[in-house]
Design a protein around this motif. Structure first.
Motif, mmCIF file in Angstrom:
data_model
loop_
_atom_site.group_PDB
_atom_site.id
_atom_site.type_symbol
_atom_site.label_atom_id
_atom_site.label_comp_id
_atom_site.label_asym_id
_atom_site.label_seq_id
_atom_site.Cartn_x
_atom_site.Cartn_y
_atom_site.Cartn_z
ATOM 1 N N UNK A 141 38.249 37.024 34.430
ATOM 2 C CA UNK A 141 36.974 36.464 34.884
ATOM 3 C C UNK A 141 36.640 35.155 34.173
ATOM 4 N N UNK A 142 37.233 34.927 33.008
ATOM 5 C CA UNK A 142 36.988 33.688 32.273
ATOM 6 C C UNK A 142 37.419 32.485 33.113
ATOM 7 N N UNK A 143 38.577 32.622 33.788
ATOM 8 C CA UNK A 143 39.091 31.544 34.632
ATOM 9 C C UNK A 143 38.783 31.791 36.110
ATOM 10 N N UNK A 144 37.893 32.755 36.381
ATOM 11 C CA UNK A 144 37.459 33.067 37.735
ATOM 12 C C UNK A 144 38.626 33.389 38.673
ATOM 13 N N UNK A 145 39.557 34.211 38.190
ATOM 14 C CA UNK A 145 40.723 34.604 38.978
ATOM 15 C C UNK A 145 40.474 35.956 39.647
ATOM 16 N N UNK A 146 41.043 36.177 40.836
ATOM 17 C CA UNK A 146 40.897 37.491 41.467
ATOM 18 C C UNK A 146 41.663 38.555 40.671
ATOM 19 N N UNK A 180 44.166 45.061 31.927
ATOM 20 C CA UNK A 180 44.298 43.973 30.960
ATOM 21 C C UNK A 180 43.207 42.980 31.289
ATOM 22 N N UNK A 181 42.287 42.808 30.360
ATOM 23 C CA UNK A 181 41.084 42.014 30.578
ATOM 24 C C UNK A 181 41.068 40.833 29.607
ATOM 25 N N UNK A 182 41.159 39.622 30.148
ATOM 26 C CA UNK A 182 41.033 38.453 29.294
ATOM 27 C C UNK A 182 39.572 38.327 28.897
#
Length: 133
Positions: free
Chosen positions: A35-40, A128-130
């Motif tokens: 979500x940091x880089x707004x990726x699906x 796996x959560x950034x």
């Protein structure tokens, strides 16, 4: 004589059962959230050997999937530290890292150990959560 035959049969059955357990696979879902880089969210069906580590399952997934990658470094005391997932690395300057969550009961919670010592369970959801520290 009958007792010896019974003992041999019991030992043979035990060995066959243990071997079947070792050869069995645990099926689970693995997701990558960034979500940091707004990726699906990226989702994968993964397998681990019964009693096998998350690291082994990730290595197997990396070998069989064209769109799952990871890198890590090994610490002799603490096992493998995940540095990047799907070509996105945690960054000390940005204070980001890959957190490992388990969603067994509907609420994701951090795993108590890393990929080297964590053993996925059947139908578990590993995430796996950034995230930031």
């Amino acid at each position: 004589m009958a007792l010896k035959l019974f003992t041999v049969l019991c030992l043979t059955a035990t060995v066959l059962l243990l071997r079947a357990q070792v050869d069995a696979n645990v099926l689970f879902q693995l997701s990558v959230m960034n979500k940091i880089n707004n990726q699906p969210i990226q989702r994968y069906n993964a397998t681990a050997k019964t009693g096998g580590s998350l690291l082994g399952a990730m290595t197997r997934l990396k070998q069989t999937s064209n769109n799952f990658t990871f890198t890590g470094s090994e610490n002799p005391d603490f096992g493998v530290f995940i540095e990047s997932v799907n070509n996105v690395a945690g960054n000390f300057t940005d204070r980001t890292f890959w957190q490992i969550l388990s969603n067994k009961s509907g609420t994701p919670t951090p795993t108590p150990v890393g990929v080297s010592c964590y053993f996925p369970m059947e139908n578990e959801h590993i995430i796996f959560n950034l995230t930031t520290f």
